[in-house]
Design an enzyme around this catalytic site. Structure first.
Site, PDB file in Angstrom:
ATOM      1  N   HIS A   1       0.918  -1.150   0.000  1.00  0.00           N
ATOM      2  CA  HIS A   1       0.000   0.000   0.000  1.00  0.00           C
ATOM      3  C   HIS A   1       0.950   1.191   0.000  1.00  0.00           C
ATOM      4  O   HIS A   1       1.336   1.692   1.073  1.00  0.00           O
ATOM      5  CB  HIS A   1      -0.868   0.028   1.258  1.00  0.00           C
TER       6      HIS A   1
ATOM      7  N   LYS B   1      -6.716  -1.000  -5.313  1.00  0.00           N
ATOM      8  CA  LYS B   1      -8.188  -1.079  -5.434  1.00  0.00           C
ATOM      9  C   LYS B   1      -8.723   0.063  -6.292  1.00  0.00           C
ATOM     10  O   LYS B   1      -9.592   0.838  -5.883  1.00  0.00           O
ATOM     11  CB  LYS B   1      -8.866  -1.108  -4.065  1.00  0.00           C
TER      12      LYS B   1
HETATM   13  P1  5BU Z   1      -3.951  -8.646   7.554  1.00  0.00           P
HETATM   14  O1  5BU Z   1      -3.059  -7.949   8.509  1.00  0.00           O
HETATM   15  O2  5BU Z   1      -3.475 -10.067   7.199  1.00  0.00           O
HETATM   16  O3  5BU Z   1      -5.395  -8.621   7.976  1.00  0.00           O
HETATM   17  O4  5BU Z   1      -3.833  -7.772   6.223  1.00  0.00           O
HETATM   18  C1  5BU Z   1      -4.620  -8.025   5.101  1.00  0.00           C
HETATM   19  C2  5BU Z   1      -4.182  -7.215   3.911  1.00  0.00           C
HETATM   20  O5  5BU Z   1      -4.964  -7.606   2.793  1.00  0.00           O
HETATM   21  C3  5BU Z   1      -4.342  -5.713   4.062  1.00  0.00           C
HETATM   22  O6  5BU Z   1      -3.241  -5.097   3.391  1.00  0.00           O
HETATM   23  C4  5BU Z   1      -5.642  -5.385   3.324  1.00  0.00           C
HETATM   24  O7  5BU Z   1      -5.614  -4.132   2.659  1.00  0.00           O
HETATM   25  C5  5BU Z   1      -5.716  -6.497   2.297  1.00  0.00           C
HETATM   26  N1  5BU Z   1      -7.099  -6.928   1.961  1.00  0.00           N
HETATM   27  C6  5BU Z   1      -7.942  -7.501   2.884  1.00  0.00           C
HETATM   28  O8  5BU Z   1      -7.604  -7.666   4.053  1.00  0.00           O
HETATM   29  N2  5BU Z   1      -9.197  -7.909   2.494  1.00  0.00           N
HETATM   30  C7  5BU Z   1      -9.653  -7.746   1.242  1.00  0.00           C
HETATM   31  O9  5BU Z   1     -10.780  -8.143   0.944  1.00  0.00           O
HETATM   32  C8  5BU Z   1      -8.763  -7.135   0.310  1.00  0.00           C
HETATM   33  C9  5BU Z   1      -7.497  -6.752   0.688  1.00  0.00           C
HETATM   34 BR1  5BU Z   1      -9.308  -6.908  -1.415  1.00  0.00          BR
END
Ligand code: 5BU
Length: 262
Positions: free
Chosen positions: A60, A91
């Site tokens: 990001h 996105k």
């Molecule tokens: P986590 O810390 O494992 O929860 O991070 C999840 C990453 O995946 C985070 O960078 C979100 O922006 C990304 N993500 C998500 O969590 N769910 C979604 O549906 C999408 C992206 Br699309």
């Protein structure tokens, strides 16, 4: 080995999909690291620690408080040199022309990303726009369309998912789909519809259950068994006491799932 583990999809794959499949076999891992750290030093040290077990780096770019074009170029070069694809989870959701232009701008995403995420809410020209963005700088890339999301209460219902997949699977600019890693049943359905396209899944954690602010987590091994071709892991790795050891556990779980799935 690649043909054995990936099955018939290996033969029909090409381009970035084949590159992904090959790199997974080399590292025996399907892990995409969601590198949600906020400083260049934090990102760089995380990458150094876990690169052996990670096949793609999800960024990001706009989270990084001390971002500079030069530091970012060095970071991306390091990820590429470790055999990773770089995936900006931007996105995108605008009309085709603006999406193309948003691939440039301050962050110049088109110049370092191999993959980006997009919603299909504005229609199919967004994929054309993003592909034109990469072409503008003489590079290739692939789009991951959000067919599902991992967050609770999201508005991507089954009809929407079906439409995204029906449109996306016929489009050469689409690398694959984002599926909800926390719900294996939904993933199984998505896998049936997705043809040769990839399914990458956020919402996975070795500690299953609810995450922060509506995030939901399922088991990474179960997600791969159900059809995930890449597990997106963020805090499960970057907040672990020992990120390298933990990244290895995710790699092992995902690889075991791939070997065991039909
Ligand atoms: P986590 O810390 O494992 O929860 O991070 C999840 C990453 O995946 C985070 O960078 C979100 O922006 C990304 N993500 C998500 O969590 N769910 C979604 O549906 C999408 C992206 Br699309």
């Amino acid at each position: 080995m690649s043909a054995e583990v990936w099955g018939p999809r290996w033969d029909s794959a090409s381009g970035l999909a084949k590159q992904w499949m090959e790199a997974c076999v080399t590292k025996q891992s399907l892990v995409i690291l969601a590198a949600d750290r906020y400083t260049m030093d934090g990102l760089t040290s995380l990458l150094d620690e876990v690169s052996e077990y990670v096949v793609a780096l999800k960024t990001h770019v706009d989270l990084v408080v001390d971002w500079t074009a030069q530091a970012w170029a060095v970071f991306c070069e390091a990820a590429h040199s470790h055999g990773m694809l770089i995936f900006e989870d931007r996105k995108f959701a605008d009309i085709g022309k603006i999406s193309r232009d948003q691939m440039g701008g301050v962050y110049d995403i088109r110049s370092w990303s191999d993959l980006v995420t997009a919603h299909l809410i504005s229609g199919p020209d967004i994929v054309t726009g993003l592909q034109e963005g990469w072409k503008d700088v003489g590079r290739n890339g692939g789009v991951l369309l959000l067919a599902q999301m991992s967050s609770r209460g999201n508005l991507l219902d089954e009809d929407y998912t079906d439409t995204v997949v029906a449109v996306g699977k016929e489009n050469g600019g689409v690398f694959g789909f984002i599926g909800n890693g926390s719900q294996p049943e939904g993933l199984r359905e998505l896998r049936k519809q997705a043809g040769n396209k990839m399914i990458w899944t956020p919402g996975v954690n070795l500690a299953i259950g609810d995450g922060e602010m509506g995030q939901r987590y399922g088991d990474p091994y179960e997600a791969v068994l159900a059809g995930s071709d890449g597990i997106i892991v963020g805090s499960g790795i970057h907040r672990a006491n020992d990120p390298a050891h933990t990244a290895r556990a995710y790699a092992d779980a995902s690889w075991r799932g791939l070997l065991e799935r039909d």
